[in-house]
Design a protein around this motif. Structure first.
Motif, mmCIF file in Angstrom:
data_model
loop_
_atom_site.group_PDB
_atom_site.id
_atom_site.type_symbol
_atom_site.label_atom_id
_atom_site.label_comp_id
_atom_site.label_asym_id
_atom_site.label_seq_id
_atom_site.Cartn_x
_atom_site.Cartn_y
_atom_site.Cartn_z
ATOM 1 N N LEU A 68 0.811 -1.225 0.000
ATOM 2 C CA LEU A 68 0.000 0.000 0.000
ATOM 3 C C LEU A 68 0.841 1.269 0.000
ATOM 4 N N CYS A 70 1.930 2.522 2.617
ATOM 5 C CA CYS A 70 1.366 3.275 3.741
ATOM 6 C C CYS A 70 2.441 3.661 4.741
ATOM 7 N N CYS A 337 -4.400 2.710 7.169
ATOM 8 C CA CYS A 337 -4.737 3.029 5.779
ATOM 9 C C CYS A 337 -6.218 2.791 5.506
ATOM 10 N N SER A 341 -5.029 3.904 -1.634
ATOM 11 C CA SER A 341 -3.680 3.705 -2.141
ATOM 12 C C SER A 341 -3.593 3.736 -3.661
ATOM 13 N N PHE A 344 -3.954 0.760 -6.253
ATOM 14 C CA PHE A 344 -4.063 -0.471 -5.476
ATOM 15 C C PHE A 344 -5.509 -0.935 -5.420
ATOM 16 N N GLN A 345 -6.426 0.004 -5.149
ATOM 17 C CA GLN A 345 -7.830 -0.361 -4.969
ATOM 18 C C GLN A 345 -8.416 -1.029 -6.213
ATOM 19 N N ALA A 352 -8.402 -4.393 -0.755
ATOM 20 C CA ALA A 352 -8.787 -2.991 -0.557
ATOM 21 C C ALA A 352 -10.151 -2.895 0.119
#
Lengths: 405, 460
Positions: A68, A70, A337, A341, A344-345, A352
């Protein structure tokens, strides 16, 4: 030679002592419970590729791209290993050695850095979005409102105050520009009201985050030069997007050590502020006599690229706590998170969605009426996920609380 | 293992819980040590029944089974060096029952220690064993290794908190031993055998834990000294005064500096040793205890004596302590950590020897100790890519172990024997005792398939 083998890079790969402290903080690991999807495992695999023990297989690529970014692991690592930077390095290596798939290459290299193409594609998406499914891979398309005319195209400079305190350049960022023009306008209004002259260069370019995280630093370097140029006459550069802020503040990392360019962009980066940071730390605005535009219970979601990327946690909370009229309540797991992202989703919808649902659960526990954040990506993801879960909370950008009309 | 065997496993658990790709095998070949050994297949069971059916099959087919949780092990115990199945219990991670009336918690083995604590804290309870890796390690792993932690000086180690368990034997039989009762006069207490068995006797599927109420008050003190000797004498003196602090942690100069680099608390970088002392109990009794501790410190030439003023300060001190091992890694690319224990009045002797060894081999060695119970973690810093240096590390560690034993100590306080300390075992135990242990292991696991040849070579 692969960049993974280059002196300093390879050295960094060897600083992981495999203590495993990173793993439990990794939101993606928490969906798999499989070592390969945690930072320690990813680092082992990157090292294996660097050593020639492992090919750059599709599974390797899937694992490397499942991060991610993150920065939770980097924050938790007692050895100071920057897990997210190692993953970024592995993506840079993948982009060079294997090339990116078209679905990433085209938007990252061609669309986002090109202001006209980007406008065109957001525009087409707006026109087409009603005839496509309203949820795609757990992304709430219906709730995503796209501006008919984006902020940068419609912006008319407003009167500057007399004897302005500072000349502030506003960096709006792609997501805010195309999906949250009202928020962008609020930022300009609040800054002006606080006595700043606000300039909004129309030729500002995508900050370069999406390209950077998928290993296309080259594109990011070009963005950096363009932004450096258009913001050269301001005292401060302010943004209301956590990811843009994080990128603008760290342009130095996409240039080689001791290069002339690195020095230049680092001077630029020093002038960058998140909007909450600027209002609280630099302008020290008087919050005690300000009324929040909201009534009721508000909670706050920390964007990854603010809380970890820029170490900003207290400034937004100070605003929420000190403003009159609303009632602040801390959310459990506020800094986890939200699952957006960037791409990513779309590429990891199962993970996600699960990560977003945990955020929704935590929001539910606060019994808040509003969720406040200051990142357009988090804003849209949380808004979409709340609607999918039929939750009543409204999502707000923090500046909207300060812009009572 | 052949494909027929692997396909059979897929009939027991969801095929997504069976992994055989090279990428995944690579990430199950290690733990927190430098040792390596790849499994042939990784299996993630989700229920007791699956654990039982897999073990039944492994027993029938003679397949080695190495059980693991989060893989934070510090003695190589979770490394599947004989191939076979890496049996990963991370998906069995539910807290099944929290019973405050009876002070009992039932968890699945993959539960993370810290996550259990987080569920108990709002109710004013906690589970005392607190290994430094508590944020990452599993309760199942804690039981397998009999983990300790800073608090164990006063509150004891994992063994003191395990009331019973559901476990699966190597043949696949499911048994429940012990019970949720606090008083359990078991004439032949099998539960005690299981704690610290390092995965060689059975696979835990449910654990019954004792929990405690958080004490009314606590005080945390930070004391610095100009010599490790003074600090260790202080430790022995405090205990002689009849005070049992919750924790008595010692860090030497190297570790003070590493912690300072990572957290930046303003610790005295010039001090040779630091003691982190915590006492807990009823509010009114604490001031007296702090007074006594202060006097003992002064008698032993304390340099700085400070009482933490706020919860935040206490938290920061503990974060510094819990993360210092990793922070050390900043100095050199690799580290190796020992886990020897000596009688607490022998601390100065072993520390002196460690300093000598460090000089002799020209290796930086930091000393971190749960000083209250004489448990030391000497951290040897080196570069694992330098073979010559690795040899020196082995020799240095051998000498540290030998010295600990000669002072009447033991090889392991809390990290287990695993693979790492196996070569030293016959220095600590008589051959008859080792044979007895072998017989016990074979009684539980007649085919030696469970974490085979960890702790001891069993022979079949």
């Amino acid at each position: 030679m692969s960049i993974l083998k280059e002196g300093k890079n390879y050295e960094l790969l060897n600083t992981c002592n495999k203590c495993g402290f990173c793993v439990q903080g990794c939101s993606v690991y928490k969906e798999h419970f499989n070592e390969a999807y945690g930072t320690r495992g990813r680092i082992r695999l990157i090292k294996a590729v660097a050593n020639g023990e492992l090919e750059r297989t599709p599974l390797y690529e899937k694992i490397i791209n499942s991060c991610l970014m993150c920065e939770e692991c980097s924050k938790n690592c007692p050895s100071g290993v920057q897990g997210h930077l190692l993953v970024q390095m592995a993506r840079e290596d993948l982009a060079r050695e294997k090339g990116l798939p078209f679905a990433k290459k085209f938007p990252l290299e061609k669309v986002l850095p090109n202001n006209n193409l980007r406008k065109l594609s957001f525009h087409s998406f707006r026109l087409g979005k009603n005839i496509i499914p309203q949820t795609i891979k757990g992304i709430n398309i219906k709730s995503l409102s796209i501006e008919k005319v984006d902020f940068l195209s419609s912006y008319k400079p407003i009167h500057k105050p007399e004897n302005p305190k500072l000349k502030v350049g506003f960096f709006v960022g792609c997501m805010m520009n195309h999906t949250m023009a009202q928020v962008a306008n609020s930022i300009v209004r609040v800054l002006t009201k606080e006595g700043c002259e606000v300039v909004v260069p129309k030729e500002q370019r995508c900050c370069g985050t999406p390209a950077y995280v998928y290993g296309q630093s080259k594109v990011t370097r070009e963005s950096a030069f363009q932004n450096l140029e258009v913001f050269k006459d301001v005292d401060v550069i302010v943004t209301g997007c956590a990811s843009c802020g994080n990128m603008l503040k760290s342009y130095g990392k996409v240039f080689p050590e001791d290069s002339k360019e690195k020095e230049l962009v680092e001077a630029f980066s020093k002038k960058v502020r998140d909007i909450t940071q600027f209002l609280v730390d630099d302008l020290k605005i008087d919050l005690d006599n300000k009324q929040s535009s909201l009534k009721g219970k508000v909670t706050y979601h920390d964007p990854c690229h603010l809380v970890r990327g820029q170490n900003i946690t207290e400034q937004p909370r100070k605003i929420l706590q000190d403003l009159k009229g609303d009632d602040y309540v801390e959310m459990p797991g506020a800094s986890k998170c939200c699952g957006a992202s960037g791409m990513f989703q779309y590429f990891y919808p199962e993970e996600a969605t699960a990560i977003s649902n945990k955020k929704v659960e935590n929001i539910k526990k606060t019994k808040a009426d509003y969720v406040v954040t200051n990142c357009p990506a988090c804003y849209q993801r949380i808004k979409g996920s709340l609607e999918i879960n039929r939750m009543p909370q409204k999502v707000m950008h923090i500046i909207e609380l300060l812009d009572s009309k | 293992m052949n494909s027929k065997q692997i396909n059979y496993l897929k009939t027991i658990v969801d095929p997504k819980n069976i992994c055989t790709t090279k990428e995944e095998l690579l990430v199950y070949e290690y733990d927190a040590t430098l040792l390596k050994g790849a499994p042939e297949v990784i299996v993630f069971p989700e229920t007791t029944e699956q654990v039982s059916r897999i073990l039944t099959y492994a027993f029938q087919e003679n397949i080695p089974v190495t059980t693991r949780g989060a893989g934070t092990n510090l003695s190589g115990g979770t490394i599947p060096d004989q191939g076979g199945i890496a049996f990963v219990l991370t998906k069995m991670n539910k807290v099944l029952e929290i019973d405050f009336e009876n002070r009992v918690v039932v968890v699945e083995p993959g539960t993370i220690n810290q996550e259990l604590q987080d569920m108990l804290t709002p109710h004013g309870y906690y589970y005392p064993p607190d290994p430094a890796s508590m944020k990452a390690c599993t309760i199942g792993g804690n039981v397998g290794e009999c983990s300790g932690g800073p608090r164990c000086l006063k509150y004891g180690v994992t063994r003191d908190y395990i009331l019973g368990m559901e476990m699966v034997l190597s043949t696949g039989e499911v048994v429940v031993i012990g019970s949720k009762q606090q008083v359990n006069p078991d004439p032949l207490d099998i539960v005690k055998f299981m704690v610290g068995s390092e995965g060689t006797l059975g696979v835990f599927t449910k654990l019954f834990l004792k929990i405690k109420k958080v004490s009314e008050a606590k005080k945390t003190m930070l004391c610095t000294f100009d010599s490790v000797k003074d600090a260790s004498r202080t430790v022995a003196n405090i205990v002689r005064e009849g005070i049992v602090p919750t924790t008595l942690e010692l860090m030497d100069n190297l570790l003070i500096n590493c912690a300072e680099d990572f957290i930046g608390l303003g610790l005295d970088r010039t001090a040779d040793a630091l003691l982190l002392i915590e006492v807990d109990g009823l509010k009114e009794e604490l001031d007296g205890q702090v007074e006594v501790i202060k006097k003992v410190c002064e008698k032993n030439n304390v340099k700085g004596f400070k009482i933490a003023q706020s919860a935040k300060e206490v938290d920061q001190l503990w974060t510094a302590r819990r993360t210092v091992i990793g922070a050390v890694a900043r100095k050199r690319p690799s580290y190796s950590m020992q886990d020897v224990t000596v009688p607490r009045n022998k601390l100065p002797d072993i520390v002196e020897e460690i300093v000598n060894i460090s000089e002799k081999y020209n290796l930086p060695i930091g000393v971190l100790a749960h000083a209250g119970d004489g448990n030391l973690h000497p951290l040897v810093l080196f570069d694992e890519r330098n073979k010559e240096e690795v040899e020196k590390v082995h020799e240095a560690e051998f000498l540290i172990c030998k010295k600990a034993l000669s002072l009447g100590g033991t090889l392991s306080g809390e990290h287990g024997i695993g693979l790492l300390k196996k070569p030293f075992l016959d220095q600590e135990f008589a051959p008859e005792v080792l044979n007895l242990k072998r017989k016990i292991m074979l009684a539980f696991d007649s085919k030696n398939i469970l974490n085979p040849d960890k702790i001891l070579e069993v022979g079949k």
